[in-house]
Structure formats: structure tokens, C-alpha cells
Design an enzyme around this catalytic site. Structure first.
Site, PDB file in Angstrom:
ATOM      1  CE1 TYR A 138      -1.187  -8.705 -12.781  1.00 48.14           C
ATOM      2  CE2 TYR A 138      -0.994  -8.201 -15.125  1.00 48.14           C
ATOM      3  CZ  TYR A 138      -1.579  -7.977 -13.887  1.00 48.14           C
ATOM      4  OH  TYR A 138      -2.568  -7.023 -13.771  1.00 48.14           O
ATOM      5  NE  ARG A 145      -7.728  -9.874 -10.883  1.00 45.84           N
ATOM      6  CZ  ARG A 145      -6.850  -8.862 -10.778  1.00 45.84           C
ATOM      7  NH1 ARG A 145      -6.663  -8.274  -9.596  1.00 45.84           N
ATOM      8  NH2 ARG A 145      -6.149  -8.461 -11.813  1.00 45.84           N
ATOM      9  CE1 TYR A 197      -4.645  -0.695 -18.519  1.00 50.20           C
ATOM     10  CE2 TYR A 197      -3.706  -2.675 -17.560  1.00 50.20           C
ATOM     11  CZ  TYR A 197      -3.857  -1.306 -17.561  1.00 50.20           C
ATOM     12  OH  TYR A 197      -3.221  -0.566 -16.600  1.00 50.20           O
ATOM     13  NE  ARG A 210      -6.426   2.031 -13.917  1.00 43.24           N
ATOM     14  CZ  ARG A 210      -5.413   1.320 -14.391  1.00 43.24           C
ATOM     15  NH1 ARG A 210      -4.499   0.815 -13.575  1.00 43.24           N
ATOM     16  NH2 ARG A 210      -5.304   1.101 -15.672  1.00 43.24           N
ATOM     17  CD  GLU A 309       1.987  -1.318  -8.892  1.00 37.96           C
ATOM     18  OE1 GLU A 309       2.323  -1.753 -10.015  1.00 37.96           O
ATOM     19  OE2 GLU A 309       1.270  -1.948  -8.106  1.00 37.96           O
TER      20      GLU A 309
HETATM   21  C1  3EB Z   1      -1.457  -1.417 -13.914  1.00 34.83           C
HETATM   22  O1  3EB Z   1      -1.856  -0.275 -13.689  1.00 34.83           O
HETATM   23  C2  3EB Z   1      -0.285  -1.875 -13.090  1.00 34.83           C
HETATM   24  O2  3EB Z   1      -3.845  -6.971 -11.575  1.00 34.83           O
HETATM   25  O3  3EB Z   1      -4.516  -6.571  -9.545  1.00 34.83           O
HETATM   26  C3  3EB Z   1      -1.725  -2.554 -10.563  1.00 34.83           C
HETATM   27  C4  3EB Z   1      -2.675  -2.835  -9.583  1.00 34.83           C
HETATM   28  C5  3EB Z   1      -1.455  -3.498 -11.531  1.00 34.83           C
HETATM   29  C6  3EB Z   1      -3.365  -4.057  -9.586  1.00 34.83           C
HETATM   30  C7  3EB Z   1      -3.864  -6.277 -10.556  1.00 34.83           C
HETATM   31  C8  3EB Z   1      -2.145  -4.720 -11.519  1.00 34.83           C
HETATM   32  C9  3EB Z   1      -3.103  -5.005 -10.553  1.00 34.83           C
HETATM   33  O4  3EB Z   1      -1.975  -2.155 -14.751  1.00 34.83           O
HETATM   34  C10 3EB Z   1      -0.415  -3.240 -12.569  1.00 34.83           C
END
Ligand code: 3EB
Length: 317
Positions: A138, A145, A197, A210, A309
Site C-alpha cells: 500500500y 500516486r 497523515y 475524503r 470499510e
Molecule cells: C483511510 O482512511 C483508509 O489511499 O486511496 C481509504 C480510501 C483509504 C482511499 C487511498 C485509502 C485510500 O486512510 C484507507
């Protein structure tokens, strides 16, 4: 502009006239997958097993749709909206490089045809949490990206909404929706924006919004919500407790919708462990309502402790 809804039963043999996409589950699902459909433009099969009764998702335009294919890139578009899928075989040069190349290709291709940047992208690839040179696969994906977005000169307000889920099949599948309308990013006040993050989760912050809100021509809007899990701030919550994780996920979805009047159009619920499907169903009904459009799929969330999820489309203001 576009609508999406769930259809029950196996996927039909031909696409409805105004279908942008008919998305069905993988070949090992209860319905045996989508039969003769599969790679035709717009007829896209997720590399995930559907759990429960056969069903599929239908994305409809309100104008005629044309479709096409360039090797492993297939697309379907109305005058206002385009959806596309890119399939990659297991990347020889590593996942980061493959992700960067895929993004540069997709963004370049959209720009070449005069489309704006994607509203939303889905990614499904195998072994998402397996260790790799950079940490985990991941993380390789996130790094690739990020490199593409830097090369393309994107700022965080332009990041698409996204989902990244681990599959059991071999191909790396990217699907996207883009359109003429300008969308706005939505962030969740309960969560640190993913692109902020701390570095423990990935080498660069994951570059996604989001959610994105797409205004509809006749008023109202569609909210394209990213994969949402039991994360508060930047910490996973309720390790090992899927019902509590679902509760936290719903609190995140509510916060993201921010009190807007909104109704769920089509939701995907990804479960790490398919054996938890029956146990979680009553909790899902309680959380989303008896008749909520839920599609349960087996998929691996990108942190080991996360069991569930949810992503999807909400219609509202
Ligand atoms: C999170 O909230 C969970 O890297 O494209 C959710 C949606 C998550 C998209 C991405 C990762 C991605 O971090 C993981």
C-alpha cells in the site's frame, strides 16, 4: 447528469442504452460473476467476491453514451460524464512505478480529450498489506500516486475521492469517474486529512479527498464518498471489533455529510473476512436502514486491524 443504483440479480448480457458502467462482482461470487460481460467498455467486473445474493451497480447518464477501448483502457462517456477502467497485469517494475505510470497515463489521456480531472478513483490490487521494500505494498502505491501528482502539479484541493482495497485476483484495476462539472473536496472534521497523515502510515500522505461533492445540473449534488473506515484523527479504533468499527465508520460518514440532507444511492461495504458477513448484516441494517442500498464485497482494507470499510454515493444538497 449521472445516477447510480443497485440492481438485483446477475448482470444482463448487454449494457442498457444510457449505462456509463455496469459494475459487477468477481467470478467467484455467488452469481458466478458477470458471465459474458467482463471487459467490454463499461461492463466492469471488480476483482472482488460479492457476498450474498447476486447484484450489480448501474451508473446511468441522462444523455446517450459512447464507448471505446485502447488496449487495457476502456471508457464510456456522455457529453457530461466519463467513466474509465484501466487494467494492469502484475507490474514487472514494482507497484510504485506501475501506479505512477497508470496515473500519468489516465490524467494525460483525460486532458487530451478535454476532460477535467477525475472526481473519484477506485483501486483494487492484490496483496495490499504484504511487506515490500518500501514497507508495505500500500505504501508503494501511495508513493507512486504521490509522484504522479507532483509531476502533474496537482494541489490537495484537486485530489480525487478514492478507494484502495486489496483483492485476491492478479490484475491491478483502476476505475474512475470524471466530468465537466466542477467538484468540491469535502474533508472530515473527525479525521486528519489523509494527505496530512504522519509518515508512519506511508512515505507521503495518501493523496485523496475524503469525498467530492458534484453539483447536479437541476440543483442538488451527488457526494462521492471515499473509502471510510474506523479511523479517528489518524488512529485506527476498535481493533478486532467489527461492530464497533462499523459504528465509528458511520460516525465518520455522518461527519463528512456534515448535517446535509443526503440519501444513500449505492454503498459498497468491504469486509476483510467474508465469514463476518452474516454477523454484520443486522448491524448494517440498524446503521443504514432496512432498505439501504448495500453491496457486500470481500476486500482487504489497507491497515491490518481494520475489518470493514464503506464507500459510495449519496444524493443531497
Ligand atoms: C483511510 O482512511 C483508509 O489511499 O486511496 C481509504 C480510501 C483509504 C482511499 C487511498 C485509502 C485510500 O486512510 C484507507
Amino acid at each position: 447528469m449521472f445516477r447510480v443504483r443497485h440492481c438485483h440479480g446477475p448482470a444482463p448480457a448487454t449494457l442498457p442504452e444510457r449505462a456509463l458502467a455496469l459494475v459487477s462482482a468477481g467470478a467467484d461470487s455467488a452469481d458466478g460473476g458477470s458471465g459474458t460481460l467482463g471487459d467490454a467498455p463499461g461492463a466492469w467486473r471488480l476483482p472482488l467476491r460479492g457476498l450474498g445474493a447476486p447484484m450489480h451497480e448501474l451508473w446511468l447518464a441522462d444523455e446517450p453514451v459512447s464507448r471505446g477501448m485502447e488496449d487495457t483502457l476502456s471508457w464510456s462517456a456522455s457529453g457530461e460524464v466519463i467513466m474509465a477502467q484501466l487494467r494492469l497485469e502484475p507490474p514487472a517494475g514494482g507497484l510504485a512505478q506501475a501506479t505512477e505510470a497508470a496515473y500519468r497515463r489516465l490524467y494525460g489521456w483525460l486532458a487530451q480529450w478535454g476532460w477535467a480531472q477525475p472526481w473519484r478513483i477506485w483501486h483494487y490490487f492484490p496483496d495490499i498489506t504484504r511487506r515490500s521494500a518500501a514497507g508495505e505494498r500500500y505504501h508503494d502505491f501511495v508513493a507512486g500516486r504521490e509522484r504522479a501528482f507532483r509531476a502533474l502539479g496537482l494541489c490537495s484541493e484537486q485530489y480525487p475521492a478514492a478507494t484502495a482495497i486489496g483483492s485476491h485476483g492478479t490484475p491491478f484495476v483502476l476505475q474512475l469517474i470524471a466530468g465537466r462539472a466542477r467538484s468540491q473536496p469535502l474533508e472530515n472534521p473527525r479525521q486528519v486529512s489523509a494527505y496530512h497523515y504522519p509518515r508512519q502510515y506511508a512515505p507521503a500522505g495518501p493523496a485523496f479527498a475524503r469525498a467530492r461533492r458534484v453539483p447536479q445540473a437541476g440543483g442538488g449534488a451527488q457526494m462521492l464518498i471515499s473509502g471510510t473506515a474506523s479511523i479517528v484523527g489518524h488512529h485506527s479504533r476498535h481493533a478486532g471489533d467489527i461492530a464497533a468499527q462499523l459504528g465509528e465508520t458511520c460516525a465518520n460518514l455522518d461527519a463528512l455529510l456534515g448535517g446535509r440532507e443526503a440519501s444513500a444511492q449505492a454503498l459498497r461495504v468491504y469486509l476483510r473476512d467474508a465469514r463476518q458477513a452474516d454477523a454484520i448484516r443486522p448491524h448494517l441494517r440498524q446503521a443504514f436502514g432496512e432498505h439501504a442500498p448495500l453491496w457486500l464485497l470481500e476486500g482487504t482494507i489497507c491497515r491490518d486491524e481494520l475489518l470493514v470499510e464503506v464507500d459510495g454515493v449519496w444524493g443531497g444538497r
